[in-house]
Design an enzyme around this catalytic site. Sequence first.
Site, mmCIF file in Angstrom:
data_model
loop_
_atom_site.group_PDB
_atom_site.id
_atom_site.type_symbol
_atom_site.label_atom_id
_atom_site.label_comp_id
_atom_site.label_asym_id
_atom_site.label_seq_id
_atom_site.Cartn_x
_atom_site.Cartn_y
_atom_site.Cartn_z
ATOM 1 N N ASP A 53 41.082 41.710 29.294
ATOM 2 C CA ASP A 53 42.372 40.549 29.686
ATOM 3 C C ASP A 53 41.837 39.388 29.731
ATOM 4 O OD1 ASP A 53 44.929 40.121 31.621
ATOM 5 O OD2 ASP A 53 43.392 39.352 32.648
ATOM 6 N N GLU A 109 44.098 46.007 26.065
ATOM 7 C CA GLU A 109 43.194 45.128 26.583
ATOM 8 C C GLU A 109 41.653 45.806 26.823
ATOM 9 O OE1 GLU A 109 45.634 42.409 29.844
ATOM 10 O OE2 GLU A 109 44.816 44.424 30.506
#
Length: 229
Positions: free
Chosen positions: A46, A118
Amino acid sequence: MSSQPDLEQLQRRIGYQFNSPERLLLALTHRSYGNQNNERLEFLGDSIVNMVIAEHLFLNFRKAREGQLSRLRARMVKGVTLAEIGREFELGNYLRLGSGELKSGGFRRESILADAVESIIGAIYLDSDFHTCREKVLQWFEQRLSKLDLQDTQKDPKTRLQEFLQSRQYPLPRYEVISVDGEAHNQTFHVSCALPSLDRKTTGTGSSRRIAEQQAARNALRELGVENQ
């Protein structure tokens, strides 16, 4: 959805060959599967995707203000976009999920797919270096980034409708799912948007509840004369 997914096939899909395939396996492992899962890799990925997209926007939109850059980045890194990338890789076929998530269709769930994307980004970074990871992220996002322009920094219809109503001290809209059509993998949502104080109701359709709500809000803005047809 397998405990032993075909990692070679997935690596061809994502365009990266892992030096340590166990990192990819971990990135595909949801917390419902066991204690050794992809949550930490998701945290890392992320941060990386936000940095890579922010840098790209900073370098390619030199006249954009901070707020515009933030909205462009939010559009790129939101869960819906990441889940779309996951579907393009057919990532649901490779996830390791617990029995409960398997039964409830977790391999199709937007949040699980987005988290897995992610996690894979985090795994690629650990397996290589930032430069390699950056190139891979930009490759995955290339088509979407190429279509961006500063008009995309306009706030979404739900936000615009909420701000319009609040500025006039009207109650906020109420969204309700009217119906859902189609098979689980190809659903169409029908949503209503009710404006109690104005005695108005509009509808919207879309491939997700979020998209349908945005369309209903856009139609409400048009009904109110705030936006053109």
